[in-house]
Design an enzyme around this catalytic site. Sequence first.
Site, PDB file in Angstrom:
ATOM      1  N   GLY A  46      -4.786  -5.950  -9.835  1.00 63.44           N
ATOM      2  CA  GLY A  46      -5.826  -5.192 -10.512  1.00 63.44           C
ATOM      3  C   GLY A  46      -6.392  -5.927 -11.707  1.00 63.44           C
ATOM      4  N   ASP A  92      -4.421   9.618 -14.531  1.00 63.72           N
ATOM      5  CA  ASP A  92      -3.090   9.728 -13.932  1.00 63.72           C
ATOM      6  C   ASP A  92      -3.272  10.201 -12.496  1.00 63.72           C
ATOM      7  OD1 ASP A  92      -0.544  10.284 -13.075  1.00 63.72           O
ATOM      8  OD2 ASP A  92      -0.001  11.546 -14.779  1.00 63.72           O
ATOM      9  N   SER A 174      -1.048  -2.206   2.479  1.00 60.65           N
ATOM     10  CA  SER A 174       0.115  -3.098   2.490  1.00 60.65           C
ATOM     11  C   SER A 174       0.627  -3.273   3.916  1.00 60.65           C
ATOM     12  CB  SER A 174       1.229  -2.492   1.627  1.00 60.65           C
ATOM     13  OG  SER A 174       2.448  -3.170   1.819  1.00 60.65           O
ATOM     14  N   TYR A 196      14.442  11.832   2.762  1.00 59.52           N
ATOM     15  CA  TYR A 196      13.667  10.905   1.947  1.00 59.52           C
ATOM     16  C   TYR A 196      14.228   9.484   1.964  1.00 59.52           C
ATOM     17  CZ  TYR A 196      11.240   8.853  -2.048  1.00 59.52           C
ATOM     18  OH  TYR A 196      10.481   8.045  -2.856  1.00 59.52           O
TER      19      TYR A 196
END
Length: 254
Positions: A46, A92, A174, A196
Site C-alpha cells: 500500500g 476502520d 492472494s 475456525y
Amino acid sequence: MSFLSLVTGRPGPSGFGSASTAEQVTQGIDASSLTVLITGGANGIGLETTRVLALRKAHVIIAARNMDAANEARQLILKEDGNARVDVLKLDLSSTKSIREFADNFNALDLRLNILINNAGIMFCPYQLSEDGTEMQFATNHVGHFLLTNLLLGNMKDTARTTGVEGRIVNLSSVAHIHTYRDGIQFDNINDKNRYSDKRAYGQSKLANILHVKELSRRFQVNTEVAVCFQLALMNVKNNFHIPELDLLSHFFS
C-alpha cells in the site's frame, strides 16, 4: 502468469514481470488528473503504491485505521517530493459505522474518484468478532471493502461520466484463496468458533475478494467502470500479521 515466471521474474506479454518495480511499470505516465483512494496505504504494498502514484502526480487519499502510521507515510512521501498530493482519512474496515462515516466524509469533500484500491487486510488472526458480530478476517478483508465499494460507486460513476475516463476498482487478493474450507466460503457459518482455522478463514476472505471483483466485472462490462483483481503471491511485505516470527510458507501450510 505461470508459477515459474512468478518466481523467476521473467517478463510476460506486457513486457513486465514479478521482478518489475512500480516505478518501471508507471514510467512516463502522467496521473495528474486522477484521484486515487487506497485502503491501508501506510505500509507494505500500500505504501509503495501510494508513493509511486504520488510520484506520477495523482492525488492520493490514504484510508487508514492507524492515523499515526498514515501521517508518517504521508510525511515520508512529501520528504521525497514536496509537491506530492497525499491526504489521510480515518477508516476502520472492521466497522460498518466507520465505513459509512468515511464514505460520507469523503463524498462531502466533493472530490472525483477515478481509482479505488482495496488493499488493506489482516491475516492469520486468532478467533475474534468485529464490533458488528462478524468473524474479523472476513469482516475486514471482504465485508468492509464490499461495503466501501458500494458506497463509493456513485461517485466513481459520476466521475467516469463527467471526465470520460474509465474508473478502476482494484481488489488485492492472494494465492491463499485456494486454501479455504473444504466446501468453500462458510456463508452460513462464518462465525463458527469450533471450526475456525486462522489460515482457512484468511483464504476464504481472499476468495471472497475475487468473487466480488468478478461480479463487479460482470455488472459493469458494458459500462464505464472496470474491476481488476490483483494476486498477491510470494512477497515480503509488512502486513497486519498475527505471527511472532513471520515465515509465511511454513505457517500457511502447517
